[in-house]
Design a protein around this motif. Structure first.
Motif, PDB file in Angstrom:
ATOM      1  N   LEU A  82       0.825  -1.204   0.000  1.00  0.00           N
ATOM      2  CA  LEU A  82       0.000   0.000   0.000  1.00  0.00           C
ATOM      3  C   LEU A  82       0.864   1.261   0.000  1.00  0.00           C
ATOM      4  CD1 LEU A  82      -2.751   1.405   0.217  1.00  0.00           C
ATOM      5  CD2 LEU A  82      -2.584   1.174   2.711  1.00  0.00           C
ATOM      6  N   VAL A  83       1.923   1.264   0.794  1.00  0.00           N
ATOM      7  CA  VAL A  83       2.787   2.445   0.863  1.00  0.00           C
ATOM      8  C   VAL A  83       3.510   2.652  -0.467  1.00  0.00           C
ATOM      9  CG1 VAL A  83       4.781   3.476   2.011  1.00  0.00           C
ATOM     10  CG2 VAL A  83       3.046   2.294   3.355  1.00  0.00           C
ATOM     11  N   ILE A  84       3.954   1.563  -1.109  1.00  0.00           N
ATOM     12  CA  ILE A  84       4.587   1.683  -2.427  1.00  0.00           C
ATOM     13  C   ILE A  84       3.598   2.247  -3.440  1.00  0.00           C
ATOM     14  CG2 ILE A  84       5.603   0.409  -4.365  1.00  0.00           C
ATOM     15  CD1 ILE A  84       6.827  -1.513  -2.367  1.00  0.00           C
ATOM     16  N   ALA A  85       2.360   1.756  -3.393  1.00  0.00           N
ATOM     17  CA  ALA A  85       1.336   2.241  -4.322  1.00  0.00           C
ATOM     18  C   ALA A  85       1.039   3.720  -4.088  1.00  0.00           C
ATOM     19  CB  ALA A  85       0.062   1.412  -4.184  1.00  0.00           C
ATOM     20  N   LEU A  86       0.904   4.122  -2.817  1.00  0.00           N
ATOM     21  CA  LEU A  86       0.639   5.524  -2.508  1.00  0.00           C
ATOM     22  C   LEU A  86       1.809   6.420  -2.899  1.00  0.00           C
ATOM     23  CD1 LEU A  86      -1.072   5.192   0.999  1.00  0.00           C
ATOM     24  CD2 LEU A  86      -2.171   5.706  -1.200  1.00  0.00           C
ATOM     25  N   LEU A 106      12.269   2.975  -3.193  1.00  0.00           N
ATOM     26  CA  LEU A 106      13.177   3.171  -2.055  1.00  0.00           C
ATOM     27  C   LEU A 106      12.546   4.073  -0.995  1.00  0.00           C
ATOM     28  CD1 LEU A 106      15.973   2.899  -0.733  1.00  0.00           C
ATOM     29  CD2 LEU A 106      16.713   4.859  -2.086  1.00  0.00           C
ATOM     30  N   ASN A 107      12.011   5.220  -1.420  1.00  0.00           N
ATOM     31  CA  ASN A 107      11.417   6.153  -0.452  1.00  0.00           C
ATOM     32  C   ASN A 107      10.201   5.534   0.242  1.00  0.00           C
ATOM     33  OD1 ASN A 107      13.302   8.093  -1.105  1.00  0.00           O
ATOM     34  ND2 ASN A 107      11.988   9.163  -2.550  1.00  0.00           N
ATOM     35  N   ALA A 108       9.381   4.814  -0.518  1.00  0.00           N
ATOM     36  CA  ALA A 108       8.204   4.184   0.079  1.00  0.00           C
ATOM     37  C   ALA A 108       8.603   3.130   1.104  1.00  0.00           C
ATOM     38  CB  ALA A 108       7.338   3.561  -1.017  1.00  0.00           C
ATOM     39  N   TYR A 112       7.806   3.147   5.039  1.00  0.00           N
ATOM     40  CA  TYR A 112       7.102   2.040   5.682  1.00  0.00           C
ATOM     41  C   TYR A 112       7.894   1.503   6.866  1.00  0.00           C
ATOM     42  CZ  TYR A 112       4.572  -2.349   6.247  1.00  0.00           C
ATOM     43  OH  TYR A 112       3.836  -3.396   6.762  1.00  0.00           O
ATOM     44  N   THR A 113       9.218   1.495   6.746  1.00  0.00           N
ATOM     45  CA  THR A 113      10.053   1.059   7.866  1.00  0.00           C
ATOM     46  C   THR A 113       9.800   1.931   9.092  1.00  0.00           C
ATOM     47  OG1 THR A 113      11.779   0.360   6.314  1.00  0.00           O
ATOM     48  CG2 THR A 113      12.415   0.619   8.611  1.00  0.00           C
ATOM     49  N   THR A 142      15.941  -6.808  -2.492  1.00  0.00           N
ATOM     50  CA  THR A 142      15.203  -7.752  -3.332  1.00  0.00           C
ATOM     51  C   THR A 142      14.203  -7.026  -4.218  1.00  0.00           C
ATOM     52  OG1 THR A 142      15.430  -9.496  -1.671  1.00  0.00           O
ATOM     53  CG2 THR A 142      13.700  -9.773  -3.317  1.00  0.00           C
ATOM     54  N   LEU A 143      13.480  -6.053  -3.662  1.00  0.00           N
ATOM     55  CA  LEU A 143      12.519  -5.289  -4.452  1.00  0.00           C
ATOM     56  C   LEU A 143      13.208  -4.497  -5.563  1.00  0.00           C
ATOM     57  CD1 LEU A 143      10.001  -3.877  -1.807  1.00  0.00           C
ATOM     58  CD2 LEU A 143       9.568  -5.624  -3.537  1.00  0.00           C
ATOM     59  N   LEU A 144      14.309  -3.835  -5.227  1.00  0.00           N
ATOM     60  CA  LEU A 144      15.018  -3.042  -6.227  1.00  0.00           C
ATOM     61  C   LEU A 144      15.602  -3.933  -7.321  1.00  0.00           C
ATOM     62  CD1 LEU A 144      16.837  -0.456  -3.930  1.00  0.00           C
ATOM     63  CD2 LEU A 144      14.803  -0.090  -5.332  1.00  0.00           C
ATOM     64  N   LEU A 145      16.121  -5.106  -6.934  1.00  0.00           N
ATOM     65  CA  LEU A 145      16.671  -6.029  -7.924  1.00  0.00           C
ATOM     66  C   LEU A 145      15.581  -6.563  -8.847  1.00  0.00           C
ATOM     67  CD1 LEU A 145      19.080  -7.585  -9.039  1.00  0.00           C
ATOM     68  CD2 LEU A 145      18.651  -9.366  -7.334  1.00  0.00           C
TER      69      LEU A 145
END
Length: 491
Positions: A82-86, A106-108, A112-113, A142-145
């Motif tokens: 949700l935070v990535i989507a927002l 990265l910022n999302a 979230y952290t 992992t997400l960035l890769l």
């Protein structure tokens, strides 16, 4: 004037966007596909963090997962998504091009952290610190890769002629040719130019390779006849802001995408915010990005990175120096005066790749090649030595510039360091390159190097100056590795 902002009255013109990712019907699958991929990866990472932190007692059939465990895991995954989507991490406009996609993810994730840590603290939840650290230490890379892998596959498909979006370029013939040249060079963007729309009666020279399919008086009809999914408005496409707005409205009603080149205003979108006053939108301009590129954080990154590379590559330095010396007995290094930040000259060091009297032969080569200004490059320059061709192909001749970076003359990433006679030909726009330190690499290198025209190289450097960010620097450094290994555009 308001603080560090400039306020510009722009009337009723629509907000101008830079060249963005195509958002046609062909690629509607991309955002949901990435959403599903991120969901699977975050779920996997959550399980992996639990395993390494607790030894995964949940796999014991006598223990199993409680309903509370399942709910907590689901909320963890859903919250991150949700935070990535927002944060715009699934917007089609940012997918597949530029560093903005990575920056949003990265910022999302960092946001979230912080949010998760705050919630756990307020709820006094008993969560293992090892699990919390591992979740993001494994999850973020992992997400960035995964985004890089998906982008690589998308770019390969586009370069092979698949997944392209049919585009019409609207504008004067000269502007159409300029935009078409950029899109043709950057085929990984996915824009497949199917034609041009020009003002009626415009006889300006140009359009050597783009068929004219209609007039800017009726762009919607031309788009429907050409089955174009996107209309790209370049300079000369409209007589006024109101005219452009009406065209955009009509195209949007037909479901045809609209992109407006940034050249229409010359103002970068990341500096802009809007505030309506009395029915008129006021555009507020933040401090230009080049002001950030001269601060301590970038300088610290440059010094630490350059010193580390000097130490790591010292055996290679010794090998190259011996190879040059044994070839013809001439000097190992070649020093040339270049112009740095704020027009301050400095001595730029390189491994020598040409014969010792190369400068004496330059005037004759200018005459024989018809050189008329700008950057002088020859694909088969007779002055280059045998070891010099190898050094140039992989840009190893530029390694001594790491010492220029340590001294503060240069940066690891920035505009190409110009020669004094090139600076003498600069207009007011080109002089903006001198607001920041020149770089060992930059957008000019990862976008074609010597294959670029003088005008294209200047445009890329100006884009970097106006759009600088530390994340973009890291992205350029990463892309430089691939360009250098393949040796594209180097001679």
């Amino acid at each position: 004037m308001e603080g560090d902002r400039v306020t510009v009255l722009i009337g009723h013109a629509a907000p101008t966007r830079a060249l963005a990712r195509p958002s046609g019907r062909t690629l509607r699958f991309l955002p949901p596909s990435l959403f599903v991929l991120d969901a699977v990866l975050i779920a996997f990472v959550t399980g992996a963090a639990a395993y390494f932190a607790h030894g995964m007692p949940y796999l014991d059939p006598q223990v199993g997962l409680t309903i509370a465990d399942q709910a907590a895991g689901t909320l963890l995954v859903a919250g991150w998504l949700l935070v990535i989507a927002l944060g715009g991490g699934y917007r089609s406009q940012v997918l597949g091009g530029g560093s903005d996609e990575y920056k949003r993810v990265l910022n999302a994730s960092l946001t979230y952290t912080g949010l998760l840590a705050l919630v756990l603290f307020l709820a006094q939840a008993e969560v293992s610190r090892a699990f919390f650290v591992l979740l993001f230490a494994i999850g973020l890379p992992t997400l960035l890769l995964s985004r890089w892998t998906a982008r690589y596959a998308l770019h390969r498909a586009r370069q092979a002629g698949r997944l392209g979006v049919p585009v019409l370029i609207a504008g004067s013939p000269r502007h159409v040719d300029e935009v078409h040249a950029v899109l043709d060079r950057a085929r990984w963007l996915g824009y497949r130019v199917v034609g041009a729309i020009t003002p009626a009666g415009d006889t300006t020279p140009g359009l050597s390779s783009v068929p004219v399919v209609g007039s800017t008086d009726d762009v919607t009809t031309a788009a429907l006849h050409a089955d174009a999914q996107v209309i790209l408005f370049a300079g000369g496409s409209s007589v006024s802001a109101q005219d452009l707005q009406e065209k955009v409205w009509e195209l949007e009603e037909r479901g045809i995408g609209v992109v407006v080149t940034q050249g229409a205003t010359g103002i970068t979108s990341n500096r802009v915010s809007y505030r309506p006053v009395g029915g008129l939108p006021l555009m507020h301009l933040d401090t230009p990005a080049w002001a950030q590129a001269t601060r301590l954080s970038k300088r610290t990154f440059d010094v630490v990175g350059a010193l580390a590379l000097l130490a790591f590559l010292s055996p290679l330095f010794l090998f190259i120096a011996l190879r040059i010396k044994l070839h013809d007995g001439g000097p190992v290094l070649f020093k040339q005066t270049r112009v740095g930040r704020q027009s301050v000259p400095f001595h730029c060091a390189k491994f020598r790749t040409m014969v010792p009297n190369a400068e004496d032969l330059l005037a004759a080569l200018h005459v024989s090649t018809g050189y008329d200004g700008g950057l002088f490059k020859m694909e088969d320059d007779p002055r280059i030595t045998r070891p010099g061709r190898w050094l140039r192909r992989f840009s190893l001749d530029e390694l001594p510039q790491l010492w220029n970076v340590v001294r503060g003359d240069m940066s690891l990433v920035g505009p190409r360091p110009p020669l004094p006679h090139e600076v003498a030909q600069y207009d007011n726009a080109a002089r903006r390159r001198l607001h920041v330190r020149p770089g060992m690499t930059g957008l000019w290198q990862v976008s074609g190097r010597s294959d670029l025209s003088w005008e294209a190289a200047i445009r890329l450097d100006l884009y970097y100056v106006d759009h600088w960010s530390m994340l973009q620097d890291l992205h350029i450094l990463w892309r430089t590795l691939g360009v250098v290994v393949l040796g594209r555009g180097a001679y």
